[in-house]
Motif scaffolding. Structure first.
Motif, PDB file in Angstrom:
ATOM      1  N   ALA A   1       0.850  -1.199   0.000  1.00 34.35           N
ATOM      2  CA  ALA A   1       0.000   0.000   0.000  1.00 34.35           C
ATOM      3  C   ALA A   1       0.876   1.235   0.000  1.00 34.35           C
ATOM      4  O   ALA A   1       1.981   1.221   0.567  1.00 34.35           O
ATOM      5  N   MET A   2       0.379   2.290  -0.620  1.00 34.81           N
ATOM      6  CA  MET A   2       1.106   3.553  -0.571  1.00 34.81           C
ATOM      7  C   MET A   2       1.157   4.024   0.873  1.00 34.81           C
ATOM      8  O   MET A   2       0.275   3.718   1.666  1.00 34.81           O
ATOM      9  N   ALA A   3       2.211   4.739   1.215  1.00 37.18           N
ATOM     10  CA  ALA A   3       2.368   5.283   2.563  1.00 37.18           C
ATOM     11  C   ALA A   3       1.786   6.696   2.580  1.00 37.18           C
ATOM     12  O   ALA A   3       2.361   7.605   1.985  1.00 37.18           O
ATOM     13  N   PRO A   4       0.626   6.896   3.211  1.00 39.79           N
ATOM     14  CA  PRO A   4      -0.045   8.190   3.167  1.00 39.79           C
ATOM     15  C   PRO A   4       0.729   9.351   3.787  1.00 39.79           C
ATOM     16  O   PRO A   4       0.627  10.477   3.314  1.00 39.79           O
ATOM     17  N   LEU A   5       1.507   9.104   4.830  1.00 38.68           N
ATOM     18  CA  LEU A   5       2.208  10.205   5.505  1.00 38.68           C
ATOM     19  C   LEU A   5       3.190  10.917   4.573  1.00 38.68           C
ATOM     20  O   LEU A   5       3.114  12.141   4.431  1.00 38.68           O
ATOM     21  N   PRO A   6       4.104  10.214   3.916  1.00 34.66           N
ATOM     22  CA  PRO A   6       4.998  10.942   3.006  1.00 34.66           C
ATOM     23  C   PRO A   6       4.274  11.475   1.772  1.00 34.66           C
ATOM     24  O   PRO A   6       4.605  12.562   1.285  1.00 34.66           O
ATOM     25  N   ALA A   7       3.288  10.740   1.273  1.00 37.21           N
ATOM     26  CA  ALA A   7       2.580  11.190   0.070  1.00 37.21           C
ATOM     27  C   ALA A   7       1.856  12.510   0.324  1.00 37.21           C
ATOM     28  O   ALA A   7       1.995  13.467  -0.439  1.00 37.21           O
ATOM     29  N   MET A   8       1.100  12.576   1.406  1.00 35.22           N
ATOM     30  CA  MET A   8       0.371  13.806   1.704  1.00 35.22           C
ATOM     31  C   MET A   8       1.282  14.865   2.311  1.00 35.22           C
ATOM     32  O   MET A   8       0.983  16.050   2.251  1.00 35.22           O
ATOM     33  N   GLY A   9       2.402  14.423   2.876  1.00 37.54           N
ATOM     34  CA  GLY A   9       3.355  15.361   3.454  1.00 37.54           C
ATOM     35  C   GLY A   9       3.990  16.280   2.428  1.00 37.54           C
ATOM     36  O   GLY A   9       4.382  17.399   2.750  1.00 37.54           O
ATOM     37  N   ILE A  10       4.095  15.822   1.178  1.00 36.77           N
ATOM     38  CA  ILE A  10       4.706  16.666   0.152  1.00 36.77           C
ATOM     39  C   ILE A  10       3.855  17.885  -0.172  1.00 36.77           C
ATOM     40  O   ILE A  10       4.353  18.859  -0.705  1.00 36.77           O
ATOM     41  N   VAL A  11       2.573  17.833   0.184  1.00 37.83           N
ATOM     42  CA  VAL A  11       1.672  18.937  -0.115  1.00 37.83           C
ATOM     43  C   VAL A  11       1.988  20.139   0.769  1.00 37.83           C
ATOM     44  O   VAL A  11       1.863  21.284   0.339  1.00 37.83           O
ATOM     45  N   GLY A  12       2.378  19.886   2.009  1.00 40.14           N
ATOM     46  CA  GLY A  12       2.722  20.978   2.912  1.00 40.14           C
ATOM     47  C   GLY A  12       1.540  21.625   3.613  1.00 40.14           C
ATOM     48  O   GLY A  12       1.677  22.690   4.203  1.00 40.14           O
ATOM     49  N   ASN A  13       0.378  20.991   3.574  1.00 41.74           N
ATOM     50  CA  ASN A  13      -0.819  21.519   4.237  1.00 41.74           C
ATOM     51  C   ASN A  13      -0.983  20.779   5.563  1.00 41.74           C
ATOM     52  O   ASN A  13      -1.287  19.589   5.591  1.00 41.74           O
ATOM     53  N   LYS A  14      -0.805  21.491   6.662  1.00 40.70           N
ATOM     54  CA  LYS A  14      -0.875  20.874   7.991  1.00 40.70           C
ATOM     55  C   LYS A  14      -2.249  20.278   8.295  1.00 40.70           C
ATOM     56  O   LYS A  14      -2.356  19.365   9.094  1.00 40.70           O
ATOM     57  N   GLU A  15      -3.299  20.769   7.641  1.00 38.52           N
ATOM     58  CA  GLU A  15      -4.640  20.224   7.854  1.00 38.52           C
ATOM     59  C   GLU A  15      -4.739  18.776   7.376  1.00 38.52           C
ATOM     60  O   GLU A  15      -5.625  18.043   7.803  1.00 38.52           O
ATOM     61  N   LEU A  16      -3.840  18.368   6.506  1.00 38.35           N
ATOM     62  CA  LEU A  16      -3.865  17.007   5.970  1.00 38.35           C
ATOM     63  C   LEU A  16      -3.193  15.991   6.889  1.00 38.35           C
ATOM     64  O   LEU A  16      -3.364  14.791   6.707  1.00 38.35           O
ATOM     65  N   GLN A  17      -2.440  16.449   7.874  1.00 47.92           N
ATOM     66  CA  GLN A  17      -1.697  15.536   8.733  1.00 47.92           C
ATOM     67  C   GLN A  17      -2.605  14.534   9.449  1.00 47.92           C
ATOM     68  O   GLN A  17      -2.289  13.353   9.521  1.00 47.92           O
ATOM     69  N   GLY A  18      -3.727  14.997   9.984  1.00 52.96           N
ATOM     70  CA  GLY A  18      -4.646  14.095  10.671  1.00 52.96           C
ATOM     71  C   GLY A  18      -5.249  13.063   9.735  1.00 52.96           C
ATOM     72  O   GLY A  18      -5.388  11.893  10.087  1.00 52.96           O
TER      73      GLY A  18
END
Length: 142
Positions: free
Chosen positions: A98-115
């Motif tokens: 499975a893709m790893a969501p933390l690094p994938a969404m982390g590249i966006v730089g939007n802190k609202e996505l962390q949760g």
């Protein structure tokens, strides 16, 4: 469970078709539906006349998480759905990754996505752990 910078994987002592069915069921138990199914083996044969191992890409989506992510970052759809791959390693052995969501969404730089990323990560890990319990794990690096 093996991890890389972009993925999570379990190797299983079970045939490909069984791994595919069990992966879909494990995703469902964690709140994901499968929106897309891409049979890579068939596609490569049809488009390029190339032989390839049995390999399926599942586009998994948790509607609640997708809604939260889209409201936090409209173009996050570029990273959705969460891709999960099931492939045959050898006869009677398979891998589910499975893709790893933390690094994938982390590249966006939007802190609202962390949760959202943390919850998606926990749910995908949960699905992979369910699979670990259904067959013998064959720990090998990604």
């Amino acid at each position: 469970m093996e991890e890389t910078q972009y993925g999570l994987r379990v190797d299983l002592d079970m045939p490909y078709q069984e791994a595919l069915a069990r992966a879909t069921a494990a995703l469902k138990e964690e709140g994901f539906g499968v929106l897309t199914t891409i049979d890579v083996q068939q596609t490569l044969k049809q488009k390029l006349d190339r032989d390839f191992r049995r390999y399926t890409i599942l586009g998994a989506c948790n509607p609640t998480l997708a809604d939260r992510a889209l409201h936090a970052e409209l173009e996050i759809g570029l990273l959705l759905p969460c891709n999960v791959v099931v492939y045959e390693r050898e006869p009677d052995t398979s891998a589910v990754a499975a893709m790893a969501p933390l690094p994938a969404m982390g590249i966006v730089g939007n802190k609202e996505l962390q949760g959202v990323a943390k919850e998606a990560d926990a749910r995908l890990r949960g699905a992979l752990r369910r699979l670990e319990g259904t067959g013998t794990l064959r720990g090998q690096a990604l």
